[in-house]
Scaffold this motif. Sequence first.
Motif, mmCIF file in Angstrom:
data_model
loop_
_atom_site.group_PDB
_atom_site.id
_atom_site.type_symbol
_atom_site.label_atom_id
_atom_site.label_comp_id
_atom_site.label_asym_id
_atom_site.label_seq_id
_atom_site.Cartn_x
_atom_site.Cartn_y
_atom_site.Cartn_z
ATOM 1 N N PHE A 39 0.825 -1.215 0.000
ATOM 2 C CA PHE A 39 0.000 0.000 0.000
ATOM 3 C C PHE A 39 0.859 1.265 0.000
ATOM 4 C CE2 PHE A 39 -2.508 3.200 2.289
ATOM 5 C CZ PHE A 39 -3.631 3.221 1.482
ATOM 6 N N ALA A 40 1.956 1.235 0.735
ATOM 7 C CA ALA A 40 2.828 2.409 0.848
ATOM 8 C C ALA A 40 3.550 2.724 -0.459
ATOM 9 C CB ALA A 40 3.848 2.198 1.957
ATOM 10 N N ASP A 41 3.609 1.764 -1.364
ATOM 11 C CA ASP A 41 4.202 2.025 -2.675
ATOM 12 C C ASP A 41 3.181 2.671 -3.615
ATOM 13 O OD1 ASP A 41 6.719 0.831 -2.120
ATOM 14 O OD2 ASP A 41 5.790 -1.146 -2.343
ATOM 15 N N VAL A 42 1.983 2.122 -3.571
ATOM 16 C CA VAL A 42 0.976 2.501 -4.577
ATOM 17 C C VAL A 42 0.257 3.797 -4.207
ATOM 18 C CG1 VAL A 42 -1.136 1.746 -5.751
ATOM 19 C CG2 VAL A 42 0.661 0.080 -5.207
ATOM 20 N N PHE A 43 -0.204 3.903 -2.965
ATOM 21 C CA PHE A 43 -1.083 5.020 -2.596
ATOM 22 C C PHE A 43 -0.416 6.400 -2.707
ATOM 23 C CE2 PHE A 43 -3.421 7.661 0.508
ATOM 24 C CZ PHE A 43 -4.641 7.647 -0.125
ATOM 25 N N PRO A 44 0.764 6.618 -2.087
ATOM 26 C CA PRO A 44 1.377 7.955 -2.216
ATOM 27 C C PRO A 44 1.710 8.306 -3.666
ATOM 28 C CG PRO A 44 2.458 6.681 -0.503
ATOM 29 C CD PRO A 44 1.589 5.734 -1.254
ATOM 30 N N ALA A 45 2.139 7.280 -4.421
ATOM 31 C CA ALA A 45 2.474 7.526 -5.829
ATOM 32 C C ALA A 45 1.238 7.948 -6.610
ATOM 33 C CB ALA A 45 3.077 6.268 -6.446
ATOM 34 N N PHE A 46 0.103 7.360 -6.260
ATOM 35 C CA PHE A 46 -1.144 7.703 -6.948
ATOM 36 C C PHE A 46 -1.610 9.101 -6.558
ATOM 37 C CE2 PHE A 46 -5.853 7.433 -7.279
ATOM 38 C CZ PHE A 46 -5.932 7.230 -8.649
ATOM 39 N N ILE A 47 -1.522 9.402 -5.275
ATOM 40 C CA ILE A 47 -2.000 10.715 -4.791
ATOM 41 C C ILE A 47 -1.193 11.856 -5.417
ATOM 42 C CG2 ILE A 47 -2.176 12.199 -2.723
ATOM 43 C CD1 ILE A 47 -4.387 10.085 -2.956
ATOM 44 N N LYS A 48 0.107 11.664 -5.519
ATOM 45 C CA LYS A 48 0.910 12.794 -6.039
ATOM 46 C C LYS A 48 0.597 13.099 -7.504
ATOM 47 C CE LYS A 48 5.182 10.258 -7.102
ATOM 48 N NZ LYS A 48 6.543 9.979 -6.625
ATOM 49 N N THR A 49 0.039 12.127 -8.221
ATOM 50 C CA THR A 49 -0.291 12.392 -9.634
ATOM 51 C C THR A 49 -1.402 13.429 -9.772
ATOM 52 O OG1 THR A 49 -1.817 10.517 -9.689
ATOM 53 C CG2 THR A 49 0.430 10.106 -10.416
ATOM 54 N N PHE A 50 -2.286 13.522 -8.771
ATOM 55 C CA PHE A 50 -3.311 14.576 -8.810
ATOM 56 C C PHE A 50 -2.634 15.951 -8.770
ATOM 57 C CE2 PHE A 50 -5.894 11.023 -7.267
ATOM 58 C CZ PHE A 50 -7.051 11.185 -8.005
ATOM 59 N N PHE A 51 -1.604 16.053 -7.931
ATOM 60 C CA PHE A 51 -0.876 17.331 -7.821
ATOM 61 C C PHE A 51 -0.110 17.629 -9.116
ATOM 62 C CE2 PHE A 51 -1.644 16.124 -3.449
ATOM 63 C CZ PHE A 51 -2.027 17.325 -2.866
ATOM 64 N N PHE A 52 0.456 16.580 -9.711
ATOM 65 C CA PHE A 52 1.138 16.768 -11.004
ATOM 66 C C PHE A 52 0.142 17.316 -12.041
ATOM 67 C CE2 PHE A 52 4.388 13.075 -10.240
ATOM 68 C CZ PHE A 52 5.091 13.877 -9.364
ATOM 69 N N GLY A 53 -1.017 16.691 -12.081
ATOM 70 C CA GLY A 53 -2.047 17.102 -13.049
ATOM 71 C C GLY A 53 -2.481 18.532 -12.820
ATOM 72 N N PHE A 54 -2.671 18.883 -11.560
ATOM 73 C CA PHE A 54 -3.074 20.252 -11.228
ATOM 74 C C PHE A 54 -1.999 21.238 -11.680
ATOM 75 C CE2 PHE A 54 -3.228 23.961 -8.460
ATOM 76 C CZ PHE A 54 -4.556 24.334 -8.588
ATOM 77 N N ALA A 55 -0.737 20.890 -11.407
ATOM 78 C CA ALA A 55 0.374 21.791 -11.776
ATOM 79 C C ALA A 55 0.425 21.991 -13.292
ATOM 80 C CB ALA A 55 1.701 21.221 -11.270
ATOM 81 N N ILE A 56 0.261 20.913 -14.047
ATOM 82 C CA ILE A 56 0.318 21.017 -15.517
ATOM 83 C C ILE A 56 -0.799 21.924 -16.042
ATOM 84 C CG2 ILE A 56 0.015 19.710 -17.672
ATOM 85 C CD1 ILE A 56 1.365 17.322 -16.158
ATOM 86 N N GLY A 57 -2.016 21.673 -15.568
ATOM 87 C CA GLY A 57 -3.161 22.469 -16.028
ATOM 88 C C GLY A 57 -3.060 23.914 -15.586
#
Lengths: 261, 273
Positions: free
Chosen positions: B208-226
């Motif tokens: 879980f510690a591998d998948v969850f934080p990696a998934f959450i940070k992608t929302f921030f990446f997406g927000f930054a790009i947009g």
Amino acid sequence: MKIIPINSESSSEPENSSQGKEPALEIIDLKKSFKNNKVLNGINLTLQKGENLVVLGKSGTGKSVLIKCIVGLIEPDNGELKALGINILEQDEKGLNTLRKKIGFLFQSAALYDSMTVRENLAFPLRTNHTITDIEIEELVKDALENVGLLNAIDKMPTELSGGMRKRIGLARTLILKPEIMLYDEPTTGLDPITAKEISHLITDIRQKFNTASIIITHDIACAKIVADRIIVLKDGICSAEGTFEELQNSSDPDVRAYFE
Amino acid sequence: MGKNNSSTKETAPDDDSKDEPLFPNFNNFFTEVTLISKFTVNIFKNIFRPPYEFNELLKQCYNVGCRSLPLVGITGFIMGLVLTIQSRPTLEAFGAESWLPAMVAVSIIREIGPVITALICSGKVGSGIGAELASMRVTEQIDAMEVSGINPFKYIVVTRVIATTLMLPVLVVFSDVISLAGSFAAVNIKGDVTFYLFFAQVIESLDFADVFPAFIKTFFFGFAIGMIGCFKGYNSNKGTEGVGIAANSAVVLSSLLIFIIDMIAVQFTSLFQ
């Protein structure tokens, strides 16, 4: 033309907004500077309902700035702006947007939305009015296109249109909200003389049909001759001359006469 | 005037100022940070304010998500393939070849997948948004929306930022899966590992510690790009030259932000491990 209420919010407007004796537009001591460049230096202007007013002036004299101040695209430094009896500068966001729907603005480039078809372009300003059904929007779009003689272009993209067609579609998109005041920013610039003449006659037709008050910014004297009830000349940020086409053509001021030679 | 704050163009620092600051670059940097912060606040203000532009949001989700799938898929496959081929000799040297699926999976899911996909989207989507909005600014389309009584900030900016924020995690998941497929292909170039065995090792190696934080940070990446794409495009000036500048600076700044967000995310995640 079918009558469908467009500005549903207008019921909250002051009752005198489109009635009574107020002029359509009143500008008092309007000033606007960009850094140290004083573009408008105390413009005073009154536009009567149903009147076509042409604004002449050299490039950079603030003609476009003047009409952008009227629709709130540029905030003036000083002065008073009243449209249909409402003080534009005192409006909040909602009030300003309601007022903007009563003021049509034709951009020099027509400013059609590239990603939309002509139909979508015309329907776009109506989307905020939730009282209009899709069928009514379709009828309004077709009526507006018929008014400018381009019903056959309804499914075209803006890139498929010529300069004159783009101007007409831009005009149709503006007219679809049935504005009481029209602002034209160089409507004939970049067009051949025949198309320019057609657009000029369209402007007079619109005035006759909808009784709109209009400010037309142009360098095209042929256009001014066709559309103008009154002409003002801007110089050094103020109205330096005012009169009918014939009066200004025979003006004693050589700077004013130069526009007509 | 009751100027529409949300749609007001944020003005760039004054280049012609007579009072030249001592450190103009520092000054411009802080001005830019302030303007971006104001822009971000405006986005959040407008997200929850009706009317909601669902149709435009769906259109933008399609543009950002579906239209990026081929590029993200191809690069993801190559990424998995290359990473596996490059890692094999080192693991072979330590006699740990059997750890290859696990090592590749952890690398891709935790770090390489999200960051590389975000960088690709920054190049494709961020520059596209920057150029599109800048050209709308140049051709007065944004002004035309404003004068017809429609809030262009809400219609153009908010929808695009939400679309990139929602679609980037989807693209990253897609890219991760394709990368693992690429890795599976690479493993089978020299070896003979079944599909079941490969993915059993992959799943076993991840928690879980591998998948969850990696998934959450992608929302921030997406927000930054947009957000950066919209900021650069919406506030573009200098005419047609500004279109190129907006596209270019959108990519540069959003790529930088992706690394900064990644660094913060890694630090933050490590606190809980």
